[in-house]
Motif scaffolding. Structure first.
Motif, PDB file in Angstrom:
ATOM      1  N   SER A   1       2.235  16.775   0.798  1.00 12.46           N
ATOM      2  CA  SER A   1       1.035  17.354   1.425  1.00 12.46           C
ATOM      3  C   SER A   1       0.611  16.227   2.823  1.00 12.46           C
ATOM      4  CB  SER A   1      -0.030  17.903   0.776  1.00 12.46           C
ATOM      5  OG  SER A   1      -0.480  16.945  -0.263  1.00 12.46           O
ATOM      6  N   GLN A   2       0.407  14.988   2.068  1.00 13.61           N
ATOM      7  CA  GLN A   2      -0.219  13.783   2.838  1.00 13.61           C
ATOM      8  C   GLN A   2       0.787  13.452   3.751  1.00 13.61           C
ATOM      9  OE1 GLN A   2      -1.077  11.300  -0.351  1.00 13.61           O
ATOM     10  NE2 GLN A   2      -3.232  11.845  -0.615  1.00 13.61           N
ATOM     11  N   ARG A   3       2.004  13.685   3.675  1.00 12.59           N
ATOM     12  CA  ARG A   3       3.231  13.049   4.499  1.00 12.59           C
ATOM     13  C   ARG A   3       2.946  11.711   4.947  1.00 12.59           C
ATOM     14  NH1 ARG A   3       5.745  17.526   7.296  1.00 12.59           N
ATOM     15  NH2 ARG A   3       5.048  19.507   6.225  1.00 12.59           N
ATOM     16  N   LYS A   4       2.298  11.093   3.697  1.00 17.26           N
ATOM     17  CA  LYS A   4       2.374   9.497   3.744  1.00 17.26           C
ATOM     18  C   LYS A   4       2.699   9.118   2.421  1.00 17.26           C
ATOM     19  CE  LYS A   4      -0.496   8.973   7.933  1.00 17.26           C
ATOM     20  NZ  LYS A   4      -1.639   8.338   8.525  1.00 17.26           N
ATOM     21  N   PHE A   5       3.055   7.772   2.363  1.00 16.09           N
ATOM     22  CA  PHE A   5       3.041   7.058   1.000  1.00 16.09           C
ATOM     23  C   PHE A   5       2.374   5.758   1.121  1.00 16.09           C
ATOM     24  CE2 PHE A   5       6.580   9.622   2.210  1.00 16.09           C
ATOM     25  CZ  PHE A   5       7.063  10.329   0.980  1.00 16.09           C
ATOM     26  N   ILE A   6       0.993   6.229   0.759  1.00 15.89           N
ATOM     27  CA  ILE A   6      -0.185   4.916   1.043  1.00 15.89           C
ATOM     28  C   ILE A   6      -0.225   4.210  -0.328  1.00 15.89           C
ATOM     29  CG2 ILE A   6      -2.498   4.569   1.659  1.00 15.89           C
ATOM     30  CD1 ILE A   6      -0.411   5.741   3.943  1.00 15.89           C
ATOM     31  N   CYS A   7      -0.237   2.886  -0.099  1.00 22.30           N
ATOM     32  CA  CYS A   7      -0.736   1.859  -1.117  1.00 22.30           C
ATOM     33  C   CYS A   7      -2.221   1.898  -1.111  1.00 22.30           C
ATOM     34  CB  CYS A   7      -0.415   0.474  -0.751  1.00 22.30           C
ATOM     35  SG  CYS A   7      -1.253  -0.687  -1.822  1.00 22.30           S
ATOM     36  N   PRO A   8      -2.902   2.241  -2.708  1.00 25.19           N
ATOM     37  CA  PRO A   8      -4.349   2.236  -2.838  1.00 25.19           C
ATOM     38  C   PRO A   8      -5.082   0.939  -2.560  1.00 25.19           C
ATOM     39  CG  PRO A   8      -3.192   2.120  -4.758  1.00 25.19           C
ATOM     40  CD  PRO A   8      -1.976   2.162  -3.626  1.00 25.19           C
ATOM     41  N   ILE A   9      -4.346  -0.224  -2.176  1.00 28.80           N
ATOM     42  CA  ILE A   9      -4.713  -1.535  -1.761  1.00 28.80           C
ATOM     43  C   ILE A   9      -4.964  -1.546  -0.223  1.00 28.80           C
ATOM     44  CG2 ILE A   9      -4.811  -3.873  -2.289  1.00 28.80           C
ATOM     45  CD1 ILE A   9      -3.092  -3.389  -4.877  1.00 28.80           C
ATOM     46  N   THR A  10      -3.877  -1.558   0.387  1.00 27.79           N
ATOM     47  CA  THR A  10      -3.707  -1.781   1.804  1.00 27.79           C
ATOM     48  C   THR A  10      -3.834  -0.722   2.749  1.00 27.79           C
ATOM     49  OG1 THR A  10      -1.238  -1.160   1.728  1.00 27.79           O
ATOM     50  CG2 THR A  10      -1.809  -3.464   1.238  1.00 27.79           C
ATOM     51  N   GLN A  11      -3.964   0.598   2.029  1.00 29.96           N
ATOM     52  CA  GLN A  11      -4.196   1.750   3.007  1.00 29.96           C
ATOM     53  C   GLN A  11      -2.836   1.939   3.690  1.00 29.96           C
ATOM     54  OE1 GLN A  11      -6.256   4.127   1.767  1.00 29.96           O
ATOM     55  NE2 GLN A  11      -6.533   2.932   0.156  1.00 29.96           N
ATOM     56  N   GLU A  12      -1.924   1.463   3.668  1.00 30.48           N
ATOM     57  CA  GLU A  12      -0.959   1.559   4.529  1.00 30.48           C
ATOM     58  C   GLU A  12       0.420   2.119   3.803  1.00 30.48           C
ATOM     59  OE1 GLU A  12      -0.203  -2.356   6.233  1.00 30.48           O
ATOM     60  OE2 GLU A  12      -2.060  -2.388   7.361  1.00 30.48           O
ATOM     61  N   GLU A  13       1.418   2.457   4.603  1.00 26.90           N
ATOM     62  CA  GLU A  13       2.472   2.963   3.672  1.00 26.90           C
ATOM     63  C   GLU A  13       3.242   1.967   3.344  1.00 26.90           C
ATOM     64  OE1 GLU A  13       5.180   6.149   5.747  1.00 26.90           O
ATOM     65  OE2 GLU A  13       6.498   4.506   6.008  1.00 26.90           O
ATOM     66  N   MET A  14       3.940   2.392   2.054  1.00 29.69           N
ATOM     67  CA  MET A  14       4.456   1.110   1.528  1.00 29.69           C
ATOM     68  C   MET A  14       5.720   0.906   1.775  1.00 29.69           C
ATOM     69  SD  MET A  14       3.136   1.872  -2.564  1.00 29.69           S
ATOM     70  CE  MET A  14       3.125   3.809  -2.387  1.00 29.69           C
ATOM     71  N   LYS A  15       6.269  -0.206   1.643  1.00 28.94           N
ATOM     72  CA  LYS A  15       7.761  -0.936   2.054  1.00 28.94           C
ATOM     73  C   LYS A  15       8.342  -1.124   0.828  1.00 28.94           C
ATOM     74  CE  LYS A  15       6.705  -2.250   6.444  1.00 28.94           C
ATOM     75  NZ  LYS A  15       5.228  -1.711   6.759  1.00 28.94           N
ATOM     76  N   LYS A  16       7.599  -1.820  -0.337  1.00 24.84           N
ATOM     77  CA  LYS A  16       8.278  -2.096  -1.391  1.00 24.84           C
ATOM     78  C   LYS A  16       7.339  -1.607  -2.434  1.00 24.84           C
ATOM     79  CE  LYS A  16      10.874  -5.783  -3.781  1.00 24.84           C
ATOM     80  NZ  LYS A  16      11.230  -7.253  -3.690  1.00 24.84           N
ATOM     81  N   PRO A  17       7.693  -0.387  -2.991  1.00 16.89           N
ATOM     82  CA  PRO A  17       6.636   0.227  -3.966  1.00 16.89           C
ATOM     83  C   PRO A  17       6.983  -0.345  -5.464  1.00 16.89           C
ATOM     84  CG  PRO A  17       8.010   1.906  -3.326  1.00 16.89           C
ATOM     85  CD  PRO A  17       8.278   0.629  -2.281  1.00 16.89           C
ATOM     86  N   VAL A  18       6.046  -0.560  -6.069  1.00 12.07           N
ATOM     87  CA  VAL A  18       6.368  -0.838  -7.802  1.00 12.07           C
ATOM     88  C   VAL A  18       5.226   0.122  -8.307  1.00 12.07           C
ATOM     89  CG1 VAL A  18       6.768  -3.282  -7.340  1.00 12.07           C
ATOM     90  CG2 VAL A  18       4.556  -2.735  -7.477  1.00 12.07           C
ATOM     91  N   ARG A  19       5.993   0.579  -9.551  1.00 15.26           N
ATOM     92  CA  ARG A  19       5.031   1.564 -10.260  1.00 15.26           C
ATOM     93  C   ARG A  19       4.562   0.880 -11.465  1.00 15.26           C
ATOM     94  NH1 ARG A  19       4.579   6.989 -10.542  1.00 15.26           N
ATOM     95  NH2 ARG A  19       6.091   7.167  -8.976  1.00 15.26           N
TER      96      ARG A  19
END
Length: 239
Positions: free
Chosen positions: A156-174
């Motif tokens: 729905s958001q069509r984005k994968f945003i980091c809660p810190i940078t507010q930018e799309e993540m390139k190397k996401p960690v869970r």
């Protein structure tokens, strides 16, 4: 006056170091196997090949368990010998094997299923199947509600945003504790800054109650990374 002979464990220490290095190779093998299995799911390959990857993961888990038990047997034996300060050099090999066999006698299949990387493997395969529209196996059970929810929010958001940078993540960690995902570099910097100021490391996700974010609890989210890549390719193709 006779001197008590000294027992040198330098050779044992060197062997233990080599064995622990072997454990890193096993972990690398499990990571590679997970990536191969995710490739198979993503590309809709023969599901029997994915089952083979599951079997490979369990074989790695067996090797890891055996190696861990042997290392523990050696360490416990050396510790006992040092504490007893015996004047007679003991049969180290016999003592180690006795401890090792005792540890191995308590093995059960549930141990393998609880292996951290086996658990992560199953979870990621289930998530990837949900992402590409493949029904989970009967033994896997229904798709996790949280996974479904995450995918729905992402779509729905069509984005994968980091809660810190507010930018799309390139190397996401869970985060294994609370399940939230961040850009790796950003969360590590967040942890460093909070610790530097001797403050609690809160999860930066709004509304999260996790007050102890640790580097050790962060794992690379291979499925999310692939999902981001798939979405990015799809977006570029439609432009």
């Amino acid at each position: 006056m006779s001197r008590q002979p000294l027992i040198s464990f330098s050779g044992v220490d060197a062997c233990l170091s080599s064995l622990k290095t072997c454990k890193t190779y096993i972990n690398t093998g499990m990571d590679v196997t997970t990536n191969v299995a995710l490739d198979l799911v993503e590309n809709h390959n023969d599901l029997e090949e994915i089952t083979t990857m599951k079997e490979v993961m369990l074989e790695y888990a067996v090797m890891n368990r055996e190696l861990s038990h042997y290392v523990q047997a050696v360490e416990d034996t050396v510790k006992q010998i040092k504490q007893e300060k015996s004047e007679v050099v003991p049969d180290l090999r016999h003592l180690v094997m006795e401890r090792f066999r005792n540890l191995e006698s308590k093995n059960c299949n549930a141990d393998l299923q609880r292996n951290e990387k086996v658990v992560l493997f199953k979870d990621q395969i289930k998530q990837m199947k949900a992402q590409v529209g493949i029904q989970p196996d009967a033994e896997e059970g229904p798709a996790l509600e949280q996974v479904d929810e995450d995918i729905a929010v992402t779509q729905s958001q069509r984005k994968f945003i980091c809660p810190i940078t507010q930018e799309e993540m390139k190397k996401p960690v869970r985060n294994k504790i609370c399940g939230h995902t961040y850009e790796e570099e950003a969360i590590l910097e967040h942890i460093r800054r909070r610790q530097q100021h001797k403050k609690k490391v809160n999860c930066p996700q709004v509304g999260c109650n996790n007050r102890e974010v640790r580097k050790a609890d962060l794992v690379f989210d291979e499925v999310l990374k692939r999902t981001i890549d798939i979405w990015s390719k799809g977006s570029q193709a439609t432009q």
